[in-house]
Design a protein around this motif. Structure first.
Motif, mmCIF file in Angstrom:
data_model
loop_
_atom_site.group_PDB
_atom_site.id
_atom_site.type_symbol
_atom_site.label_atom_id
_atom_site.label_comp_id
_atom_site.label_asym_id
_atom_site.label_seq_id
_atom_site.Cartn_x
_atom_site.Cartn_y
_atom_site.Cartn_z
ATOM 1 N N ALA A 74 -36.839 82.016 -12.927
ATOM 2 C CA ALA A 74 -36.296 81.638 -11.608
ATOM 3 C C ALA A 74 -34.892 81.041 -11.704
ATOM 4 O O ALA A 74 -34.258 80.783 -10.682
ATOM 5 C CB ALA A 74 -37.238 80.667 -10.919
ATOM 6 N N ASP A 77 -33.212 76.238 -14.597
ATOM 7 C CA ASP A 77 -32.944 75.465 -15.814
ATOM 8 C C ASP A 77 -31.745 74.538 -15.598
ATOM 9 O O ASP A 77 -30.720 74.950 -15.061
ATOM 10 C CB ASP A 77 -32.630 76.430 -16.956
ATOM 11 N N MET A 78 -31.874 73.287 -16.044
ATOM 12 C CA MET A 78 -30.803 72.308 -15.820
ATOM 13 C C MET A 78 -29.905 72.132 -17.041
ATOM 14 O O MET A 78 -28.962 71.338 -16.998
ATOM 15 C CB MET A 78 -31.406 70.965 -15.413
ATOM 16 N N GLY A 255 -37.433 84.817 -29.052
ATOM 17 C CA GLY A 255 -37.997 86.096 -28.621
ATOM 18 C C GLY A 255 -38.426 85.963 -27.170
ATOM 19 O O GLY A 255 -38.104 84.965 -26.512
ATOM 20 N N PHE A 404 -33.511 65.885 -6.178
ATOM 21 C CA PHE A 404 -32.473 66.630 -6.896
ATOM 22 C C PHE A 404 -32.047 67.870 -6.098
ATOM 23 O O PHE A 404 -30.867 68.193 -5.995
ATOM 24 C CB PHE A 404 -32.965 67.026 -8.291
ATOM 25 N N HIS A 453 -40.364 59.544 -14.340
ATOM 26 C CA HIS A 453 -41.781 59.419 -14.643
ATOM 27 C C HIS A 453 -41.948 58.081 -15.382
ATOM 28 O O HIS A 453 -41.774 58.011 -16.597
ATOM 29 C CB HIS A 453 -42.222 60.594 -15.507
ATOM 30 N N ASN A 534 -30.633 84.670 -26.733
ATOM 31 C CA ASN A 534 -30.049 83.468 -26.131
ATOM 32 C C ASN A 534 -29.179 82.659 -27.099
ATOM 33 O O ASN A 534 -29.466 81.491 -27.388
ATOM 34 C CB ASN A 534 -31.162 82.594 -25.549
HETATM 35 C C1 LIG Z 1 -34.949 70.430 -8.370
HETATM 36 C C2 LIG Z 1 -35.342 70.577 -9.815
HETATM 37 C C3 LIG Z 1 -36.299 69.741 -10.351
HETATM 38 C C4 LIG Z 1 -36.731 69.901 -11.667
HETATM 39 N N1 LIG Z 1 -37.714 69.094 -12.147
HETATM 40 C C5 LIG Z 1 -38.241 69.326 -13.381
HETATM 41 C C6 LIG Z 1 -39.343 68.564 -13.860
HETATM 42 O O1 LIG Z 1 -39.871 67.679 -13.203
HETATM 43 N N2 LIG Z 1 -39.825 68.867 -15.076
HETATM 44 C C7 LIG Z 1 -39.319 69.892 -15.839
HETATM 45 O O2 LIG Z 1 -39.856 70.155 -16.918
HETATM 46 N N3 LIG Z 1 -38.254 70.590 -15.431
HETATM 47 C C8 LIG Z 1 -37.715 70.360 -14.212
HETATM 48 N N4 LIG Z 1 -36.653 71.121 -13.773
HETATM 49 C C9 LIG Z 1 -36.092 72.157 -14.654
HETATM 50 C C10 LIG Z 1 -36.754 73.560 -14.448
HETATM 51 O O3 LIG Z 1 -37.013 73.771 -13.084
HETATM 52 C C11 LIG Z 1 -38.070 73.737 -15.171
HETATM 53 O O4 LIG Z 1 -37.957 73.520 -16.549
HETATM 54 C C12 LIG Z 1 -38.721 75.114 -14.912
HETATM 55 O O5 LIG Z 1 -39.945 75.168 -15.572
HETATM 56 C C13 LIG Z 1 -37.865 76.298 -15.297
HETATM 57 O O6 LIG Z 1 -38.463 77.468 -14.755
HETATM 58 P P1 LIG Z 1 -37.618 78.751 -14.305
HETATM 59 O O7 LIG Z 1 -38.584 79.786 -13.896
HETATM 60 O O8 LIG Z 1 -36.586 78.392 -13.327
HETATM 61 O O9 LIG Z 1 -36.966 79.150 -15.699
HETATM 62 P P2 LIG Z 1 -35.470 79.621 -16.040
HETATM 63 O O10 LIG Z 1 -34.495 78.605 -15.606
HETATM 64 O O11 LIG Z 1 -35.264 81.007 -15.587
HETATM 65 O O12 LIG Z 1 -35.579 79.631 -17.638
HETATM 66 C C14 LIG Z 1 -35.806 78.471 -18.379
HETATM 67 C C15 LIG Z 1 -35.637 78.769 -19.877
HETATM 68 O O13 LIG Z 1 -36.707 79.597 -20.325
HETATM 69 C C16 LIG Z 1 -36.222 80.822 -20.849
HETATM 70 N N5 LIG Z 1 -37.142 81.874 -20.399
HETATM 71 C C17 LIG Z 1 -37.482 82.163 -19.123
HETATM 72 N N6 LIG Z 1 -38.381 83.163 -19.102
HETATM 73 C C18 LIG Z 1 -38.610 83.518 -20.391
HETATM 74 C C19 LIG Z 1 -39.424 84.507 -21.029
HETATM 75 N N7 LIG Z 1 -40.206 85.320 -20.340
HETATM 76 N N8 LIG Z 1 -39.397 84.587 -22.378
HETATM 77 C C20 LIG Z 1 -38.595 83.766 -23.115
HETATM 78 N N9 LIG Z 1 -37.819 82.813 -22.564
HETATM 79 C C21 LIG Z 1 -37.822 82.698 -21.229
HETATM 80 C C22 LIG Z 1 -34.813 80.976 -20.304
HETATM 81 O O14 LIG Z 1 -33.986 81.721 -21.180
HETATM 82 C C23 LIG Z 1 -34.360 79.531 -20.200
HETATM 83 O O15 LIG Z 1 -33.864 79.104 -21.435
HETATM 84 C C24 LIG Z 1 -36.157 70.920 -12.470
HETATM 85 C C25 LIG Z 1 -35.158 71.746 -11.939
HETATM 86 C C26 LIG Z 1 -34.757 71.584 -10.626
HETATM 87 C C27 LIG Z 1 -33.705 72.506 -10.089
#
Ligand SMILES: Cc1cc2nc3c(=O)[nH]c(=O)nc-3n(C[C@H](O)[C@H](O)[C@H](O)COP(=O)(O)OP(=O)(O)OC[C@H]3O[C@@H](n4cnc5c(N)ncnc54)[C@H](O)[C@@H]3O)c2cc1C
Length: 554
Positions: A74, A77-78, A255, A404, A453, A534
């Motif tokens: 999605a 990632d921050m 991977g 956020f 937290h 990556n």
């Molecule tokens: C408003 C907000 C609040 C947040 N709060 C939290 C929180 O409370 N706790 C927390 O942990 N995080 C938080 N985050 C960070 C983030 O949302 C989470 O870590 C979330 O799980 C990332 O999911 P995503 O689908 O957006 O992944 P992405 O941002 O698309 O990817 C995350 C990472 O995983 C890798 N990746 C994705 N899919 C795969 C795959 N299939 N195979 C291999 N690698 C892959 C990507 O390369 C990247 O490095 C927050 C972010 C925002 C914007």
């Protein structure tokens, strides 16, 4: 890149291949403060497509220098984990099927949004409990690859605890199941002559040879997403070798994850909330201890800036709540508005307490309040709100979860700059630690919100800045250095859940020392000898490269 596209088409790739400027521009950002324009965005239809991508990348690599593959789900990632300058592999477009949900486990593809999975799981009375605050925005694949955590981590830990098995496409372009192995199973794997056998052999050699050093390097806090989780791979006493531990949290640098089997728990959660408004942080450490001793199922917090911004941007919540809920939220906030007249609390603490029935929950919440009220002045408490029923506590959860997101989209003249966004120190140090952190924030004139937290000592500090201005950019390095030094002085971790990406990768040596970072790099080289997945992240990140990609376009 054309040769990669041509070969991909010839290979029978069924998904989308798109090099339009619009899509590349959209994928050049995640929720971090970085930007990188990819050359191509592909969306595989299935695991076979993912394997084709890796195979073709190998085939044409000699012709395209710097070709790399970066997974994206999605894109929330921050840390800059989901952006890169070559090929972005979008998992959310097609790899988004929920295969099955049972009483204690579920099989899902990585591109499934957590909110969809959660809704289906709840129909069956089950839950994957270590979801992040971005639960409505993110996918399960991103959660696995960041080793996410959230409000329930105090009870359940992080995602790594809930992954039974993964399907994983290794650097040789083959998808294989990865799961915990007994010693006999491991020995069999290590005898294989293929790439998989080599990975198991070399990782085992690494973690067995340096067993004590690696175990000792595990951060002494309850949450951590930095580095590679090497300390949990090999358990000599139990004779269990679990490679999922190092893949989870790997940010797609080792991977691609194409399928996930999660462990689930019962979704029934009979709990209520006690909200504690704190005006003086001097005895915060003791106050936290009293609450933690009651074993709260969630223990969260947010600061005065978050509270003020939440109230200021209250209409924005409409989007999340719908009109009926919104009106009830506004009505609920009236007592809080009155409370504000008596002074904004510096910190709002939210402690969830479980019980067997509504009466017991009510009684437990009230008794905690009574205990704290007896020493109210000593603890610096300015007020309480008891919310024994879920609906009553909802407004606080919304403020905590969406703060956020509000900052990102609502404060127009400034932008969120997450670079000290996820630090962890043990709760017993917080009373001393938090005022020091606030002093650093003040010194650098960073307007920042702090939410976190509390039970894990994990804080999200999000400065709002004009990072396109050189004068603002100049603050990042010294401020981050001071904060990181302070966190490490208290034996903490630089990231509990948001991971390393571009922003924290360059600081891994400061946190773990040269020897451990050397082992992290070995892990990367064993899994990904050609640095295809990556690049520039985690143990391969450098400060200069990361900072040369600070965001300029908003
Ligand atoms: C408003 C907000 C609040 C947040 N709060 C939290 C929180 O409370 N706790 C927390 O942990 N995080 C938080 N985050 C960070 C983030 O949302 C989470 O870590 C979330 O799980 C990332 O999911 P995503 O689908 O957006 O992944 P992405 O941002 O698309 O990817 C995350 C990472 O995983 C890798 N990746 C994705 N899919 C795969 C795959 N299939 N195979 C291999 N690698 C892959 C990507 O390369 C990247 O490095 C927050 C972010 C925002 C914007």
């Amino acid at each position: 890149m054309q040769v990669f596209i041509d070969e991909l088409k010839k290979s029978g790739f069924e998904g989308d291949i798109d090099d339009s400027i619009e899509l590349r521009d959209e994928y050049s950002h995640d929720a971090s403060m970085f930007e990188m324009m990819p050359q191509l965005v592909v969306a595989p239809k299935n695991a076979a497509d993912v394997q084709r991508l890796v195979n073709i990348a190998h085939k044409v690599r000699s012709q395209i220098k710097e070709l790399s593959l970066t997974a994206r789900s999605a894109g929330t990632d921050m840390s800059g984990g989901a952006i890169n300058d070559s090929v972005i592999v979008d998992f959310k477009k097609y790899l988004n099927h929920i295969e099955n949900i049972d009483r204690d486990s579920a099989k899902v593809q990585p591109g499934v949004f957590f909110r969809d999975f959660d809704a289906r799981a709840k129909e069956k009375g089950v839950l994957m409990p270590t979801y992040p605050a971005s639960r409505d925005l993110c996918t399960v694949g991103g959660m696995v690859n960041n080793n996410a955590g959230g409000e329930k981590s105090i009870e359940f830990g992080q995602v790594a605890n809930f992954v039974n098995e993964l399907e994983f496409v290794f650097a040789d372009g083959v998808a294989r199941r990865v799961r915990p192995l007994t010693r006999a199973e491991l020995d069999k794997k290590m005898k294989q002559k293929d790439f998989e056998g080599k990975v198991y052999r070399q990782i085992f050699e690494l973690v067995d040879k340096h067993y004590d050093v690696i175990k000792a390097a595990k951060p002494k806090v309850s949450k951590n997403s930095t580095g590679y989780n090497l300390w949990d791979v090999w358990d000599r006493e139990k004779g269990i070798f679990d490679l999922t531990k190092v893949i989870v949290g790997g940010q797609g640098t080792l991977g691609f994850v194409t399928d996930i089997e999660f462990r689930l728990v019962n979704a029934r959660s009979d709990e209520g909330l006690l909200v504690i408004f704190v005006k003086d942080l001097k005895q915060l450490g003791e106050l936290i201890k009293v609450v933690v001793d009651k074993k709260p199922s969630r223990f969260e917090s947010f600061d005065d800036n978050t509270l003020i911004l939440s109230i200021r941007f209250m209409p924005y919540f409409l989007k999340f709540l719908g009109p009926v809920k919104f009106i009830s939220l506004v009505l609920h906030l009236i007592p809080d508005a009155l409370l504000l007249l008596r002074g904004v609390p510096r910190l709002v603490l939210m402690a969830s307490i479980k019980g067997n029935d509504p009466e017991e929950i009510k009684q437990k919440i009230h008794s905690l309040r009574t205990e704290l009220e007896a020493k109210k002045d000593y603890y610096g408490i300015s007020g309480f709100e008891e919310a024994p029923y879920e609906r009553q506590g909802e407004k606080f959860w919304i403020m905590r979860r969406y703060s956020f997101q509000i900052l990102r989209s609502k404060v127009k003249d400034k932008h969120t700059a997450p670079f000290i966004d996820d630090l962890v120190v043990s709760p017993e140090h917080l009373a001393e630690f938090l005022p020091k952190i606030r002093r650093i924030i003040k010194k650098y004139k960073l307007f920042a919100t702090i939410a976190g937290h509390m039970g894990d000592g994990n804080f999200h500090i999000i400065p709002l800045m004009n990072i396109e201005l050189e004068s603002e950019r100049k603050k990042i390095l010294p401020a981050m250095k001071e904060v990181n030094e302070l966190v490490l002085k208290y034996g903490g971790s630089l990231s509990g859940e948001h991971n390393d990406g571009l922003i924290r990768g360059p600081w891994l040596t400061q946190m773990y020392g040269e020897e451990m970072v050397g082992y992290f790099r070995e892990v990367k080289d064993i899994f990904d000898p050609e640095n295809l997945f990556n690049p520039h992240k985690k143990s391969k990140a450098t400060w200069d490269f990361s900072m040369s990609h600070l965001r300029e376009h908003f």
